[in-house]
Structure formats: structure tokens, C-alpha cells
Motif scaffolding. Structure first.
Motif, PDB file in Angstrom:
ATOM      1  N   THR A 125       0.846  -1.191   0.000  1.00  0.00           N
ATOM      2  CA  THR A 125       0.000   0.000   0.000  1.00  0.00           C
ATOM      3  C   THR A 125       0.881   1.241   0.000  1.00  0.00           C
ATOM      4  OG1 THR A 125      -0.104   0.027   2.406  1.00  0.00           O
ATOM      5  CG2 THR A 125      -1.863  -1.134   1.248  1.00  0.00           C
ATOM      6  N   LEU A 126       0.487   2.233  -0.756  1.00  0.00           N
ATOM      7  CA  LEU A 126       1.207   3.499  -0.790  1.00  0.00           C
ATOM      8  C   LEU A 126       0.625   4.416   0.276  1.00  0.00           C
ATOM      9  CD1 LEU A 126       1.422   4.086  -4.631  1.00  0.00           C
ATOM     10  CD2 LEU A 126       3.175   3.221  -3.105  1.00  0.00           C
ATOM     11  N   GLN A 127       1.492   4.905   1.113  1.00  0.00           N
ATOM     12  CA  GLN A 127       1.049   5.821   2.153  1.00  0.00           C
ATOM     13  C   GLN A 127       1.438   7.231   1.748  1.00  0.00           C
ATOM     14  OE1 GLN A 127       2.166   4.614   6.014  1.00  0.00           O
ATOM     15  NE2 GLN A 127       1.465   2.527   5.740  1.00  0.00           N
ATOM     16  N   PRO A 128       0.673   8.230   2.189  1.00  0.00           N
ATOM     17  CA  PRO A 128       1.004   9.607   1.814  1.00  0.00           C
ATOM     18  C   PRO A 128       2.371   9.999   2.378  1.00  0.00           C
ATOM     19  CG  PRO A 128      -0.748   9.571   3.446  1.00  0.00           C
ATOM     20  CD  PRO A 128      -0.502   8.161   3.036  1.00  0.00           C
ATOM     21  N   ALA A 129       3.101  10.772   1.586  1.00  0.00           N
ATOM     22  CA  ALA A 129       4.427  11.220   2.014  1.00  0.00           C
ATOM     23  C   ALA A 129       4.272  12.214   3.153  1.00  0.00           C
ATOM     24  CB  ALA A 129       5.147  11.865   0.841  1.00  0.00           C
ATOM     25  N   PRO A 130       5.169  12.182   4.111  1.00  0.00           N
ATOM     26  CA  PRO A 130       5.078  13.149   5.213  1.00  0.00           C
ATOM     27  C   PRO A 130       5.337  14.568   4.705  1.00  0.00           C
ATOM     28  CG  PRO A 130       7.106  11.886   5.357  1.00  0.00           C
ATOM     29  CD  PRO A 130       6.295  11.288   4.264  1.00  0.00           C
TER      30      PRO A 130
END
Length: 69
Positions: free
Chosen positions: A11-16
Motif C-alpha cells: 500500500t502506498l502511504q502519503p508522504a510526510p
């Protein structure tokens, strides 16, 4: 028997979000460079003093001798 996965494997998580310094460091460094350049330019004594002397002419404006063809 192997267990069946119901969700995605990767899963791709949003970049900080980057911090304030990472977002604005180019602006801060540009302003500092302008201030330092201004201060160095003000303290420079290498430039000659401005004079109000007219430029020297190589020939008089009104020649007394006529030119011969």
C-alpha cells in the motif's frame, strides 16, 4: 493450506509533509545572500570616486582651418 490475503500486498502511504526549513530554505538563503552582498558592496573602497569633469575632446568643436578635399 496457505492463508488467503484479502487486502493489497503493498500500500502506498502519503508522504510526510516537509518541515518549515525544508520548504523555505531557498528563500532564507537568497535573502541572506542579498543582505551579505549589499553589505560587502557598501564597505568596498575599490571603486573610484565620482568626478564631474567633462570628457576630454580630441579635436576642437569649431575648426579654424577649412578641410581641403
Amino acid at each position: 493450506m496457505a492463508r488467503h490475503q484479502t487486502g493489497p500486498v503493498l500500500t502506498l502511504q502519503p508522504a510526510p509533509q516537509p518541515g518549515w526549513w525544508q520548504t523555505n530554505r531557498h528563500k532564507v538563503l537568497a535573502v541572506l545572500a542579498l543582505i551579505i552582498g549589499f553589505l560587502l558592496g557598501q564597505n568596498s573602497t575599490d571603486a573610484p570616486a565620482a568626478t564631474n569633469t567633462p570628457p576630454a575632446h580630441t579635436a576642437p568643436a569649431d575648426s579654424a582651418t577649412p578641410s581641403t578635399p
